[in-house]
Design an enzyme around this catalytic site. Sequence first.
Site, mmCIF file in Angstrom:
data_model
loop_
_atom_site.group_PDB
_atom_site.id
_atom_site.type_symbol
_atom_site.label_atom_id
_atom_site.label_comp_id
_atom_site.label_asym_id
_atom_site.label_seq_id
_atom_site.Cartn_x
_atom_site.Cartn_y
_atom_site.Cartn_z
ATOM 1 N N ASP A 13 0.854 -1.177 0.000
ATOM 2 C CA ASP A 13 0.000 0.000 0.000
ATOM 3 C C ASP A 13 0.895 1.234 0.000
ATOM 4 O O ASP A 13 2.093 1.160 0.323
ATOM 5 C CB ASP A 13 -0.899 -0.025 1.237
ATOM 6 C CG ASP A 13 -1.949 1.067 1.213
ATOM 7 O OD1 ASP A 13 -2.474 1.357 0.126
ATOM 8 O OD2 ASP A 13 -2.235 1.632 2.281
ATOM 9 N N ASP A 15 -0.224 5.016 1.025
ATOM 10 C CA ASP A 15 -0.446 5.886 2.179
ATOM 11 C C ASP A 15 -0.429 5.080 3.474
ATOM 12 O O ASP A 15 -1.127 4.076 3.597
ATOM 13 C CB ASP A 15 -1.784 6.623 2.048
ATOM 14 C CG ASP A 15 -1.764 7.620 0.899
ATOM 15 O OD1 ASP A 15 -0.899 8.517 0.926
ATOM 16 O OD2 ASP A 15 -2.584 7.492 -0.021
ATOM 17 N N ASP A 209 -1.201 -0.953 6.064
ATOM 18 C CA ASP A 209 -1.344 -0.346 7.387
ATOM 19 C C ASP A 209 -2.754 -0.500 7.933
ATOM 20 O O ASP A 209 -3.035 -0.033 9.030
ATOM 21 C CB ASP A 209 -0.983 1.139 7.335
ATOM 22 C CG ASP A 209 -2.012 1.958 6.557
ATOM 23 O OD1 ASP A 209 -2.288 1.595 5.392
ATOM 24 O OD2 ASP A 209 -2.535 2.956 7.099
#
Length: 259
Positions: A13, A15, A209
């Site tokens: 990922d 961000d 995250d």
Amino acid sequence: MAERKPIESWLTDMDGVLIHEGVPIPGADSFIKRLRESGKPFLVLTNNSIYTARDLQARLTRMGLEVPVENIWTSALATAKFLDDQRPGGTAYVIGEAGLTTALHDIGYVLTDHDPDYVVLGETRTYSFEAMTKAVRLINGGARFICTNPDETGPSTEGPLPATGAVAALITKATKRSPYFAGKPNPLMMRTGLNAIGAHSETSAMIGDRMDTDVLAGLEAGMETFLVLTGLTTRAEIDQYPFRPSNIVDSIADLVERV
């Protein structure tokens, strides 16, 4: 539990893993550099459909992260791939930005508000009541409802913003029609991404995250998963979920030596 095969390709990922509020996370540059030197297939993923892959490449380059455009995979590209497989050369009424409209143009779709095959909802910072009303009427008239991603909120420096999933809920309330979401946690986004780089799930890893999108998508696609604690999910929240990541690390810096 059977031992997993060595990791030959990586999906990560963007961000919360590589960058946070426009600033690279320490170790992200080393991780990307190591990936590129290794020659292993990799993708940087984002559920955000606003930007084209070329836009994102330029944004990452300004931050010192050198990611080739072909190694960036967005929910807009996954949505376009899905529509091209389902109904090649179709038509769509689109609520979204250049990332989504460009992806649909590139597969030969015609964008129209006259009897489209699909209503496609993506991320935008300028949702209008007029556009949502048009979408509701077209869906009630028979158009199929597709969304790039189910995220209900997105980050900003001022705080959370309503995102695609929240607007989709409004349209669903008005039409009684639920959309098909192409982006994470739908494993479709992971599988189409893996296919794009010629990788296989049993030898691939997903870094994210968020438990509810990144880890879940990687798990359902059959990949090894790594949760980093530099984004939305905290260590205390992990046990709230009925599934777990394969590995938990503090940040992307801890994975440089794994490549």
